[in-house]
Motif scaffolding. Structure first.
Motif, PDB file in Angstrom:
ATOM      1  N   PHE A   1       0.836  -1.197   0.000  1.00 42.20           N
ATOM      2  CA  PHE A   1       0.000   0.000   0.000  1.00 42.20           C
ATOM      3  C   PHE A   1       0.872   1.248   0.000  1.00 42.20           C
ATOM      4  N   ALA A   2       1.965   1.214   0.771  1.00 40.88           N
ATOM      5  CA  ALA A   2       2.854   2.376   0.851  1.00 40.88           C
ATOM      6  C   ALA A   2       3.604   2.608  -0.451  1.00 40.88           C
ATOM      7  N   SER A   3       3.689   1.578  -1.301  1.00 42.74           N
ATOM      8  CA  SER A   3       4.379   1.762  -2.578  1.00 42.74           C
ATOM      9  C   SER A   3       3.672   2.794  -3.445  1.00 42.74           C
ATOM     10  N   GLY A   4       2.396   3.068  -3.149  1.00 44.29           N
ATOM     11  CA  GLY A   4       1.654   4.089  -3.883  1.00 44.29           C
ATOM     12  C   GLY A   4       2.215   5.478  -3.701  1.00 44.29           C
ATOM     13  N   ALA A   5       3.072   5.680  -2.674  1.00 40.67           N
ATOM     14  CA  ALA A   5       3.718   6.980  -2.476  1.00 40.67           C
ATOM     15  C   ALA A   5       4.880   7.176  -3.430  1.00 40.67           C
ATOM     16  N   GLY A   6       5.236   6.128  -4.170  1.00 37.31           N
ATOM     17  CA  GLY A   6       6.299   6.250  -5.160  1.00 37.31           C
ATOM     18  C   GLY A   6       7.651   6.602  -4.573  1.00 37.31           C
ATOM     19  N   GLY A   7       7.884   6.247  -3.294  1.00 41.58           N
ATOM     20  CA  GLY A   7       9.164   6.556  -2.679  1.00 41.58           C
ATOM     21  C   GLY A   7       9.340   8.006  -2.308  1.00 41.58           C
ATOM     22  N   ASN A   8       8.275   8.810  -2.393  1.00 38.80           N
ATOM     23  CA  ASN A   8       8.348  10.220  -2.012  1.00 38.80           C
ATOM     24  C   ASN A   8       8.303  10.311  -0.482  1.00 38.80           C
TER      25      ASN A   8
ATOM     26  N   VAL B   1      -7.464   2.243   3.103  1.00 35.91           N
ATOM     27  CA  VAL B   1      -8.132   3.404   2.527  1.00 35.91           C
ATOM     28  C   VAL B   1      -7.256   4.632   2.734  1.00 35.91           C
ATOM     29  N   LEU B   2      -7.444   5.622   1.889  1.00 33.06           N
ATOM     30  CA  LEU B   2      -6.615   6.820   1.965  1.00 33.06           C
ATOM     31  C   LEU B   2      -6.934   7.630   3.212  1.00 33.06           C
ATOM     32  N   PRO B   3      -5.930   7.981   4.014  1.00 34.35           N
ATOM     33  CA  PRO B   3      -6.182   8.842   5.171  1.00 34.35           C
ATOM     34  C   PRO B   3      -6.621  10.235   4.736  1.00 34.35           C
ATOM     35  N   GLN B   4      -7.344  10.892   5.613  1.00 37.10           N
ATOM     36  CA  GLN B   4      -7.840  12.221   5.298  1.00 37.10           C
ATOM     37  C   GLN B   4      -6.696  13.206   5.060  1.00 37.10           C
ATOM     38  N   ARG B   5      -5.601  13.049   5.786  1.00 38.05           N
ATOM     39  CA  ARG B   5      -4.511  14.020   5.632  1.00 38.05           C
ATOM     40  C   ARG B   5      -3.875  13.922   4.239  1.00 38.05           C
ATOM     41  N   VAL B   6      -3.866  12.726   3.632  1.00 36.06           N
ATOM     42  CA  VAL B   6      -3.358  12.600   2.265  1.00 36.06           C
ATOM     43  C   VAL B   6      -4.305  13.289   1.294  1.00 36.06           C
ATOM     44  N   ARG B   7      -5.606  13.118   1.518  1.00 34.10           N
ATOM     45  CA  ARG B   7      -6.584  13.774   0.642  1.00 34.10           C
ATOM     46  C   ARG B   7      -6.453  15.295   0.732  1.00 34.10           C
ATOM     47  N   VAL B   8      -6.266  15.795   1.958  1.00 32.36           N
ATOM     48  CA  VAL B   8      -6.125  17.245   2.140  1.00 32.36           C
ATOM     49  C   VAL B   8      -4.854  17.739   1.458  1.00 32.36           C
ATOM     50  N   LEU B   9      -3.775  16.985   1.601  1.00 31.92           N
ATOM     51  CA  LEU B   9      -2.509  17.356   0.965  1.00 31.92           C
ATOM     52  C   LEU B   9      -2.670  17.474  -0.546  1.00 31.92           C
ATOM     53  N   VAL B  10      -3.314  16.501  -1.156  1.00 30.41           N
ATOM     54  CA  VAL B  10      -3.502  16.521  -2.604  1.00 30.41           C
ATOM     55  C   VAL B  10      -4.452  17.637  -3.010  1.00 30.41           C
ATOM     56  N   ARG B  11      -5.492  17.864  -2.214  1.00 33.54           N
ATOM     57  CA  ARG B  11      -6.416  18.953  -2.526  1.00 33.54           C
ATOM     58  C   ARG B  11      -5.692  20.291  -2.522  1.00 33.54           C
TER      59      ARG B  11
ATOM     60  N   ARG C   1       2.034  10.718 -11.483  1.00 37.91           N
ATOM     61  CA  ARG C   1       3.368  10.384 -10.991  1.00 37.91           C
ATOM     62  C   ARG C   1       3.305   9.453  -9.787  1.00 37.91           C
ATOM     63  N   HIS C   2       2.322   9.656  -8.904  1.00 37.27           N
ATOM     64  CA  HIS C   2       2.187   8.812  -7.713  1.00 37.27           C
ATOM     65  C   HIS C   2       0.781   8.217  -7.672  1.00 37.27           C
ATOM     66  N   GLU C   3       0.716   6.938  -7.395  1.00 40.23           N
ATOM     67  CA  GLU C   3      -0.577   6.270  -7.343  1.00 40.23           C
ATOM     68  C   GLU C   3      -1.474   6.867  -6.267  1.00 40.23           C
ATOM     69  N   LEU C   4      -0.890   7.218  -5.106  1.00 42.57           N
ATOM     70  CA  LEU C   4      -1.700   7.790  -4.026  1.00 42.57           C
ATOM     71  C   LEU C   4      -2.327   9.113  -4.445  1.00 42.57           C
ATOM     72  N   VAL C   5      -1.586   9.907  -5.210  1.00 35.35           N
ATOM     73  CA  VAL C   5      -2.137  11.179  -5.685  1.00 35.35           C
ATOM     74  C   VAL C   5      -3.310  10.907  -6.619  1.00 35.35           C
ATOM     75  N   TRP C   6      -3.146   9.949  -7.510  1.00 38.11           N
ATOM     76  CA  TRP C   6      -4.251   9.602  -8.410  1.00 38.11           C
ATOM     77  C   TRP C   6      -5.483   9.182  -7.617  1.00 38.11           C
ATOM     78  N   ARG C   7      -5.277   8.302  -6.640  1.00 38.33           N
ATOM     79  CA  ARG C   7      -6.423   7.830  -5.848  1.00 38.33           C
ATOM     80  C   ARG C   7      -7.079   8.981  -5.078  1.00 38.33           C
ATOM     81  N   ALA C   8      -6.250   9.896  -4.556  1.00 37.86           N
ATOM     82  CA  ALA C   8      -6.801  11.016  -3.796  1.00 37.86           C
ATOM     83  C   ALA C   8      -7.592  11.962  -4.687  1.00 37.86           C
ATOM     84  N   VAL C   9      -7.094  12.214  -5.891  1.00 34.26           N
ATOM     85  CA  VAL C   9      -7.836  13.068  -6.834  1.00 34.26           C
ATOM     86  C   VAL C   9      -9.179  12.427  -7.147  1.00 34.26           C
ATOM     87  N   LEU C  10      -9.163  11.133  -7.404  1.00 34.90           N
ATOM     88  CA  LEU C  10     -10.393  10.419  -7.742  1.00 34.90           C
ATOM     89  C   LEU C  10     -11.367  10.432  -6.574  1.00 34.90           C
ATOM     90  N   ALA C  11     -10.850  10.181  -5.366  1.00 33.32           N
ATOM     91  CA  ALA C  11     -11.722  10.148  -4.186  1.00 33.32           C
ATOM     92  C   ALA C  11     -12.278  11.532  -3.858  1.00 33.32           C
TER      93      ALA C  11
END
Length: 669
Positions: free
Chosen positions: A196-203, A233-243, A306-316
């Motif tokens: 799951f953490a691999s979605g951060a792309g090593g960032n 599931v994506l934590p709220q703080r990741v969603r806020v960061l991407v927003r 670039r990062h899977e987590l960013v994609w998921r957060a944008v979609l969510a």
């Protein structure tokens, strides 16, 4: 960790110690750990007797000339001449001060985030770099790549031509990611957490936000020195960061990125142009901005997040009805524009963790959308629009508008062998919500059972995304009528959806099914809108009060009340006030407004609601049940209404209500 880069720091310090020109330039996308790297370099320099001067630019520093350098040398003496000092004079004063510092020993100057530096700072760095080239001085300069910092990029190119070494901080390798997680949690991560953490792309920054968020939201279980992911599931703080990253973009670029997310992690410019109804050439500025911001990257013939987590957060982050509509539209793109079958299966595999289990096409989320695409667009859009109108009317307590917006045929139907179409399921749920509001849970469940809705969810799970709270309402209704089997069907339908879809809805529904306060608290924390958060808080409060934790339960109910009030959900607010009164808690909720003394506009919100219900032919008892107040209170409000309107009968009230609530809708012009 970062051994190669730290070796470059050691070489830098060696060169500075011998009086050679020593400059190290650090590039890296946002979040790759440049600030941490500079701090570690400064620690190493300090152990070798270097003096330190650490500064950095901030986003508003373009308005303050030389501020990054001045922040590094906060011991710089003030101006001796009362007359305003020229820019050249301030740079010369900096040079003199730095030479005095170096007289006592070698000096390391670190400047961070130079992509935000003002032109005067960049000019001063270039000037000082030249004039102090033979001094025991080391420069360590860092900037984030991907933005529009062309001045900083030109400075880095120039210094590199003059002999500076340039290093790019790339993503952390997998073993380094595992060490970061282990250090943060003080436990070894299991394979599921690492995947799951691999979605951060090593960032590093994105990884830290993810792990901290998962831990804070109770999604990680630690036992026996092992950390296990229990809720992917994506934590709220990741969603806020991407927003926040999206909010820095232009409106056109933000819309492009959000639309592209629906197509999958990888997509073609032609696909997103088709989805937006635009010519691909007109999207070039937006695509360029998204690429420069580091959100997208080129991958052969396609673009990718670039990062899977960013994609998921944008979609969510997309509102559910919009996400559903865009997915439906994407599945109807002409085949030649789809970058052909290369992208769609790839997107499905990333979206749906069940895609590699050999399930037949049509059982995963994309297959469901494909079947939704076979429904007449007019019928589906009409059903969606009707559902949203009815939900809004019910929340504000306007049963008359809800009745007019619901499908006309609300009579129960016998169960049918064939599963109803998606639009029929939506229409049946919409009608049932109105029936429950007017007649109670039993008749609403009879209607849903007759329409075979719960069984149909296995075929059409995406209808649960029609409006916030749909899944939880279906579970709550089934449990209230003693039909746990049908409630479990909702949970099973949610399990068929991709992991990034309706995750807070799934937590809410599962919390109701399992009497799980942690799941309900998670739903209340993660829900995207005030009403959904309030709904989960209410269910959490009811559960806590029922299981003996009354203090915490009342706190949840009070938070739910505030959320309903924020969302303007009049009916929900009234119901929750009634529940709190039953628990012995009373809230003062009247408000004062500048109203006339008589006439329709003189009515309070409560009197207005009573008037509309009475005008629909409701008895005082029915009005009381609908508004969660006593019959005596209804009678009191009616007397006030009759007095303010100077009328004597319900017939007159009905006539006035019709006059003031009919006519063109404001949006119709």
């Amino acid at each position: 960790m970062r051994a190669r880069e730290l070796a470059a720091v050691a070489e830098l310090l060696d060169r500075a110690g011998t009086g050679e020109r020593a400059t190290l330039l650090i590039d890296g996308e946002p979040g790759t750990g440049k600030t941490t790297f500079l701090a570690r370099a400064a620690e190493r320099a300090a152990t070798r007797g270097f003096g330190l001067a650490a500064g950095g630019a901030e986003e508003l520093d373009r308005l303050i000339p030389l501020n990054p350098l001045l922040s590094a040398f906060d011991d710089l003496p003030g101006e001796s001449d009362p007359a305003p000092e020229s820019l050249e004079g301030r740079v010369e004063r900096l040079r003199t001060h730095m030479e005095k510092r170096m007289a006592a020993g070698p000096l390391l100057v670190t400047l961070d985030d130079l992509q935000w530096a003002d032109p005067a700072t960049l000019m001063a760095v270039r000037t000082l770099h030249c004039r102090l080239s033979s001094r025991p001085l080391a420069w360590l300069l860092a900037r984030s790549t991907g933005g529009r910092d062309h001045d900083a990029e030109r400075l880095f190119d120039l210094l590199e031509r003059q002999g500076a070494r340039r290093v790019t901080l790339g993503p952390l390798p997998e073993d380094a990611v595992a060490r970061v997680i282990a250090d943060t949690l003080r436990a070894r991560p299991d394979r599921g957490l690492l995947d799951f953490a691999s979605g951060a792309g090593g960032n590093p920054f994105l990884l830290a936000e993810l792990v901290d968020g998962l831990r804070d939201e109770g999604a990680i279980e630690i036992a026996g020195g092992r950390a296990r992911l229990v809720s992917p599931v994506l934590p709220q703080r990741v969603r806020v960061l991407v927003r926040r990253r999206l909010d820095r973009l232009s409106r056109e670029t933000r819309h492009l990125v959000e639309a592209a997310a629906v197509l999958g992690r990888s997509f073609s410019p032609g696909d997103v142009a088709e989805l937006l109804g635009a010519n691909p050439a007109t999207l070039l500025p937006a695509l360029e901005e998204a690429l420069e911001a580091g959100l997208l990257a080129a991958a052969g013939d396609v673009l990718t997040f670039r990062h899977e987590l960013v994609w998921r957060a944008v979609l969510a982050g997309l509102p559910r009805p919009l996400r559903l509509a865009l997915r439906h539209q994407a599945e109807r793109l002409p085949e030649p524009s789809r970058s052909a079958g290369r992208l769609r299966p790839a997107a499905r595999d990333v979206e749906d963790p069940r895609a590699d289990r050999g399930e037949p096409d049509g059982d995963d989320g994309v297959g469901v959308i494909t079947r939704l695409g076979r429904v007449s667009a007019e019928r589906l859009n009409a059903s969606l629009a009707s559902s949203l109108r009815v939900a809004a009317a019910l929340r504000r307590g306007d049963l008359r508008a809800a009745l007019s917006g619901a499908p006309g045929d609300r009579s129960p139907r016998p169960a049918v062998p064939a599963c109803p179409a998606a639009d029929e399921v939506i229409r049946a749920v919409t009608a049932a919500r109105v029936i429950e509001a007017g007649e109670g849970a039993g008749p609403a469940m009879e209607h849903l059972a007759g329409a075979d809705v719960y069984s149909a969810l296995g075929r059409h799970p995406w209808v649960l995304a029609v409006e916030p709270g749909c899944a939880a309402w279906l579970v709550r209704l089934a449990l209230r009528t003693g039909d746990r089997a049908r409630a479990e069907l909702v949970g099973a339908a949610l399990d068929r959806l991709p992991a990034d879809v309706l995750d807070d809805e799934a937590a809410h529904a599962r919390g109701l099914l399992d009497d799980d306060p942690r799941a309900l608290a998670l739903a209340a924390q993660r829900a995207a809108d005030p009403w959904s958060r309030a709904s989960a808080e209410e269910d959490l409060g009811v559960l806590l009060c029922r299981t003996g934790d009354r203090t915490a339960g009342i706190e949840s109910l009070n938070r739910a009340l505030a959320g309903y009030e924020e969302a303007g959900a009049t009916r929900d607010t009234a119901r929750l006030r009634h529940r709190l009164r039953q628990e012995g808690v009373r809230h003062r909720h009247w408000s004062y407004a500048d109203r006339p003394v008589t006439g329709w506009d003189s009515l309070t919100d409560t009197e207005h609601a009573v008037s509309l219900l009475v005008a629909q032919g409701w008895t005082n008892r029915q009005v009381a049940e609908q508004m969660f107040i006593s019959v005596h209170t209804v009678a009191f409000h009616l007397r006030q209404i009759f007095r303010k309107l100077d009328i004597r009968s319900r017939v007159e009230l009905t006539r006035l209500a019709v006059e003031h609530t009919t006519g063109p809708h404001p949006a119709s012009g």
